[in-house]
Design a protein around this motif. Sequence first.
Motif, PDB file in Angstrom:
ATOM      1  N   GLU A 335       0.825  -1.198   0.000  1.00  0.00           N
ATOM      2  CA  GLU A 335       0.000   0.000   0.000  1.00  0.00           C
ATOM      3  C   GLU A 335       0.865   1.255   0.000  1.00  0.00           C
ATOM      4  OE1 GLU A 335      -2.786   2.900   0.070  1.00  0.00           O
ATOM      5  OE2 GLU A 335      -2.955   0.799  -0.515  1.00  0.00           O
ATOM      6  N   LEU A 336       1.979   1.225   0.759  1.00  0.00           N
ATOM      7  CA  LEU A 336       2.876   2.385   0.776  1.00  0.00           C
ATOM      8  C   LEU A 336       3.455   2.633  -0.609  1.00  0.00           C
ATOM      9  CD1 LEU A 336       4.461   4.604   2.195  1.00  0.00           C
ATOM     10  CD2 LEU A 336       6.185   2.883   2.812  1.00  0.00           C
ATOM     11  N   ARG A 337       3.915   1.559  -1.290  1.00  0.00           N
ATOM     12  CA  ARG A 337       4.467   1.736  -2.634  1.00  0.00           C
ATOM     13  C   ARG A 337       3.407   2.275  -3.583  1.00  0.00           C
ATOM     14  NH1 ARG A 337       7.044  -3.191  -1.476  1.00  0.00           N
ATOM     15  NH2 ARG A 337       5.515  -4.356  -2.690  1.00  0.00           N
ATOM     16  N   ALA A 338       2.183   1.762  -3.466  1.00  0.00           N
ATOM     17  CA  ALA A 338       1.110   2.232  -4.352  1.00  0.00           C
ATOM     18  C   ALA A 338       0.807   3.700  -4.088  1.00  0.00           C
ATOM     19  CB  ALA A 338      -0.135   1.383  -4.152  1.00  0.00           C
ATOM     20  N   ARG A 339       0.792   4.072  -2.805  1.00  0.00           N
ATOM     21  CA  ARG A 339       0.489   5.460  -2.470  1.00  0.00           C
ATOM     22  C   ARG A 339       1.578   6.400  -2.986  1.00  0.00           C
ATOM     23  NH1 ARG A 339      -0.242   4.628   2.460  1.00  0.00           N
ATOM     24  NH2 ARG A 339       1.629   5.531   3.407  1.00  0.00           N
ATOM     25  N   LEU A 340       2.839   5.995  -2.831  1.00  0.00           N
ATOM     26  CA  LEU A 340       3.942   6.823  -3.330  1.00  0.00           C
ATOM     27  C   LEU A 340       3.922   6.900  -4.852  1.00  0.00           C
ATOM     28  CD1 LEU A 340       6.869   5.721  -0.990  1.00  0.00           C
ATOM     29  CD2 LEU A 340       5.553   7.850  -0.900  1.00  0.00           C
ATOM     30  N   ALA A 341       3.521   5.809  -5.502  1.00  0.00           N
ATOM     31  CA  ALA A 341       3.498   5.807  -6.970  1.00  0.00           C
ATOM     32  C   ALA A 341       2.487   6.793  -7.515  1.00  0.00           C
ATOM     33  CB  ALA A 341       3.195   4.398  -7.486  1.00  0.00           C
ATOM     34  N   ARG A 342       1.472   7.116  -6.703  1.00  0.00           N
ATOM     35  CA  ARG A 342       0.454   8.060  -7.160  1.00  0.00           C
ATOM     36  C   ARG A 342       0.883   9.508  -6.986  1.00  0.00           C
ATOM     37  NH1 ARG A 342      -2.993   4.122  -4.593  1.00  0.00           N
ATOM     38  NH2 ARG A 342      -3.055   5.354  -2.683  1.00  0.00           N
ATOM     39  N   ARG A 343       2.035   9.725  -6.363  1.00  0.00           N
ATOM     40  CA  ARG A 343       2.492  11.087  -6.099  1.00  0.00           C
ATOM     41  C   ARG A 343       3.767  11.350  -6.886  1.00  0.00           C
ATOM     42  NH1 ARG A 343      -0.207  13.257  -2.167  1.00  0.00           N
ATOM     43  NH2 ARG A 343       1.332  14.847  -1.649  1.00  0.00           N
ATOM     44  N   SER A 344       3.948  12.577  -7.323  1.00  0.00           N
ATOM     45  CA  SER A 344       5.184  12.933  -8.029  1.00  0.00           C
ATOM     46  C   SER A 344       6.326  13.021  -7.033  1.00  0.00           C
ATOM     47  CB  SER A 344       5.017  14.281  -8.740  1.00  0.00           C
ATOM     48  OG  SER A 344       4.941  15.335  -7.777  1.00  0.00           O
ATOM     49  N   ASP A 345       7.546  12.997  -7.542  1.00  0.00           N
ATOM     50  CA  ASP A 345       8.709  13.128  -6.661  1.00  0.00           C
ATOM     51  C   ASP A 345       8.689  14.454  -5.909  1.00  0.00           C
ATOM     52  OD1 ASP A 345       9.578  10.676  -7.488  1.00  0.00           O
ATOM     53  OD2 ASP A 345      11.042  11.442  -8.927  1.00  0.00           O
ATOM     54  N   ALA A 346       8.266  15.507  -6.593  1.00  0.00           N
ATOM     55  CA  ALA A 346       8.214  16.816  -5.937  1.00  0.00           C
ATOM     56  C   ALA A 346       7.214  16.810  -4.787  1.00  0.00           C
ATOM     57  CB  ALA A 346       7.854  17.898  -6.949  1.00  0.00           C
ATOM     58  N   GLU A 347       6.099  16.098  -4.964  1.00  0.00           N
ATOM     59  CA  GLU A 347       5.103  16.010  -3.886  1.00  0.00           C
ATOM     60  C   GLU A 347       5.636  15.210  -2.708  1.00  0.00           C
ATOM     61  OE1 GLU A 347       0.867  16.247  -6.290  1.00  0.00           O
ATOM     62  OE2 GLU A 347       1.977  14.355  -6.266  1.00  0.00           O
ATOM     63  N   VAL A 348       6.408  14.174  -2.985  1.00  0.00           N
ATOM     64  CA  VAL A 348       6.998  13.382  -1.909  1.00  0.00           C
ATOM     65  C   VAL A 348       7.958  14.241  -1.096  1.00  0.00           C
ATOM     66  CG1 VAL A 348       8.506  11.431  -1.379  1.00  0.00           C
ATOM     67  CG2 VAL A 348       6.708  11.182  -3.108  1.00  0.00           C
ATOM     68  N   VAL A 349       8.783  15.039  -1.782  1.00  0.00           N
ATOM     69  CA  VAL A 349       9.709  15.930  -1.079  1.00  0.00           C
ATOM     70  C   VAL A 349       8.945  16.951  -0.247  1.00  0.00           C
ATOM     71  CG1 VAL A 349      11.501  17.684  -1.373  1.00  0.00           C
ATOM     72  CG2 VAL A 349      11.544  15.615  -2.783  1.00  0.00           C
ATOM     73  N   ASP A 350       7.873  17.498  -0.809  1.00  0.00           N
ATOM     74  CA  ASP A 350       7.080  18.485  -0.072  1.00  0.00           C
ATOM     75  C   ASP A 350       6.454  17.848   1.170  1.00  0.00           C
ATOM     76  OD1 ASP A 350       5.920  21.254  -0.074  1.00  0.00           O
ATOM     77  OD2 ASP A 350       4.054  20.094  -0.061  1.00  0.00           O
ATOM     78  N   ASP A 351       5.969  16.611   1.053  1.00  0.00           N
ATOM     79  CA  ASP A 351       5.426  15.912   2.217  1.00  0.00           C
ATOM     80  C   ASP A 351       6.481  15.738   3.298  1.00  0.00           C
ATOM     81  OD1 ASP A 351       2.948  15.727   1.107  1.00  0.00           O
ATOM     82  OD2 ASP A 351       3.124  13.630   0.501  1.00  0.00           O
ATOM     83  N   PHE A 352       7.702  15.399   2.883  1.00  0.00           N
ATOM     84  CA  PHE A 352       8.784  15.231   3.854  1.00  0.00           C
ATOM     85  C   PHE A 352       9.079  16.550   4.577  1.00  0.00           C
ATOM     86  CE2 PHE A 352      13.353  15.657   4.763  1.00  0.00           C
ATOM     87  CZ  PHE A 352      13.501  14.637   5.701  1.00  0.00           C
ATOM     88  N   LEU A 353       9.130  17.641   3.821  1.00  0.00           N
ATOM     89  CA  LEU A 353       9.387  18.931   4.446  1.00  0.00           C
ATOM     90  C   LEU A 353       8.278  19.288   5.441  1.00  0.00           C
ATOM     91  CD1 LEU A 353      10.710  21.009   1.395  1.00  0.00           C
ATOM     92  CD2 LEU A 353      12.033  20.054   3.282  1.00  0.00           C
ATOM     93  N   ARG A 354       7.048  19.009   5.087  1.00  0.00           N
ATOM     94  CA  ARG A 354       5.941  19.273   6.015  1.00  0.00           C
ATOM     95  C   ARG A 354       6.074  18.430   7.283  1.00  0.00           C
ATOM     96  NH1 ARG A 354       1.858  22.233   3.764  1.00  0.00           N
ATOM     97  NH2 ARG A 354       1.943  22.466   1.479  1.00  0.00           N
ATOM     98  N   HIS A 355       6.575  17.196   7.111  1.00  0.00           N
ATOM     99  CA  HIS A 355       6.726  16.315   8.268  1.00  0.00           C
ATOM    100  C   HIS A 355       7.796  16.824   9.228  1.00  0.00           C
ATOM    101  CE1 HIS A 355       6.990  12.629  10.614  1.00  0.00           C
ATOM    102  NE2 HIS A 355       8.286  12.569  10.349  1.00  0.00           N
ATOM    103  N   VAL A 356       8.929  17.276   8.695  1.00  0.00           N
ATOM    104  CA  VAL A 356      10.041  17.678   9.568  1.00  0.00           C
ATOM    105  C   VAL A 356       9.954  19.141   9.981  1.00  0.00           C
ATOM    106  CG1 VAL A 356      11.566  15.931   8.569  1.00  0.00           C
ATOM    107  CG2 VAL A 356      11.558  18.247   7.604  1.00  0.00           C
ATOM    108  N   ARG A 357       9.051  19.910   9.363  1.00  0.00           N
ATOM    109  CA  ARG A 357       8.956  21.332   9.708  1.00  0.00           C
ATOM    110  C   ARG A 357       7.565  21.691  10.246  1.00  0.00           C
ATOM    111  NH1 ARG A 357      12.143  24.381   4.806  1.00  0.00           N
ATOM    112  NH2 ARG A 357      10.054  24.259   3.872  1.00  0.00           N
ATOM    113  N   ALA A 358       6.962  20.749  10.925  1.00  0.00           N
ATOM    114  CA  ALA A 358       5.710  21.001  11.627  1.00  0.00           C
ATOM    115  C   ALA A 358       4.638  21.569  10.705  1.00  0.00           C
ATOM    116  CB  ALA A 358       5.942  21.945  12.814  1.00  0.00           C
TER     117      ALA A 358
END
Length: 384
Positions: A335-358
Motif C-alpha cells: 500500500e505504501l508503494r502504491a500510495r507513493l506511486a500516485r504522487r510525483s517526486d516533488a510532492e513526496v519531497v514536499d510531504d517530507f518537508l511538512r513532516h520535519v517542519r511542523a
Amino acid sequence: MRLLHTSDWHVGRTFHGADTLDALADALGAIARIVREHAVDAVLVAGDVYDAAMPSGRHVEALTRALQEIRSAGAEIVLSSGNHDSAARLGANAGFARAGGLHLSTRALEPDSWRIELADEHGPVHVFAVPYLEPVSLRSSLPEAGIASQADAMGWAMDAVRASLAHAPARSVVLAHCFAAGVAEPADDAPRDITAGGLDVVPLSRFDGVDYVALGHLHSRQELSRSVRYSGAPLHYSFKERSPLRGGWLVDLDAAGLADVAWVDLPVPRPLVTIEGELDALLDDASLAGTEGAWLRARLTDRLRPLDAMRRLQRRWPHAAEVQWLGGDDAPAIELRARLARRSDAEVVDDFLRHVRAGVGASEAEAALVRDGLARAAAAEAAQ
C-alpha cells in the motif's frame, strides 16, 4: 558516402560493479569489421566516448586500440565530446589526430571548429560534430545569446551550422549529444519530465536544414524521424535500457542528400534477463535453463525477505547483478508503494518537508530548487 552512426561508448564503465572492458573491446572490434564488410567511409561517435573525465591508463589504451583498428579498416573517424568526457583531455592533440583521419570535436564555444569536411564522388559532405553543450556554461560565456535550456543551446548551435552551410553549401550531417523530442514515453531510459528545471528536450525543429542528425545521450536506439536518430550504446550498461539490440545506423548519402538508413547489429556478449518469483522456485525453475550466462536481475516475491539471496542466485547465475525484494504479500508495504506511486517526486519531497517542519511545506523558491534537482537527477538517470 556511407557513414556509421554510433555513440555512448563509455569506455571504462562497469555494469553493477563488473568490468566491461573486454566485452566493449569485442564490440568496438566488430565496428572495424563492419567498416570493412560494408565499405564505411566514416564512423561517427556522438559523445560520451569515455565514462569518466579522467579515464585510467588501461581505458585510454583500449580506446586507442579501437580507433586504430577502425582507422586501419579504412574509415575516417569523427568523434565529439559528451557530458561524461573531459573536453580538454579528449581534445588534446586534435590537430595531430586530424592529420591521421581522426577528427576530434570538443570546443563548445568555437562553432568553426565543429565542421569536418569529407568528400566523395558527388562533392563535399560537411559533418558538424557539436560537443556537449552545457546551458549554464554557455549562458555565462554568451550572455547575449539568451541561453536558458538545452533547446536554446542547440538552437544557438544549429544557427551556427546553418550559417556555415549558407556560406558554403554542401550535404550535411550533425552530431549532437542531447535529449531530443520524440523519445517514446514512458520508457525507462527517457526523461520523466521533459520540461522541469529548464532541462527541456530539444525539439526536432531545431535540427531543420541538414540531411542527417546523429544523436547520442540515450543508450537505446530511437528513430525520431527518418533523418534524426539515436544509435544507443554498444553495450548494455543498465537494466533500464529497454532495447535488447546493440549496434549502429548505416547512413547512405547520395548526390541529393540522405538516400537510405539501415540498422546493423553489434554482438551482445551478455543479454539482460529479469526473473520474478519466490527465490526457491526460481532456483529450481527448469524453464530458465539457458539464461545462466546472462546479466540477471531477480525480483523476489517471497513473503519474508530471503537470506543470502544474491549468493544463492549466483550459484546458478554467476552474473546475477541485482536483487529486488518486492515484499511478497506484505500489505502495508504494498500500500505504501502504491500510495507513493500516485504522487510525483516533488510532492513526496514536499510531504517530507511538512513532516520535519511542523506542517510547513516548500516555499516557491525551494520548490523551484527541488524541481531543478529532480530534473537533473532524471537527466542523469536517463543517460544511463
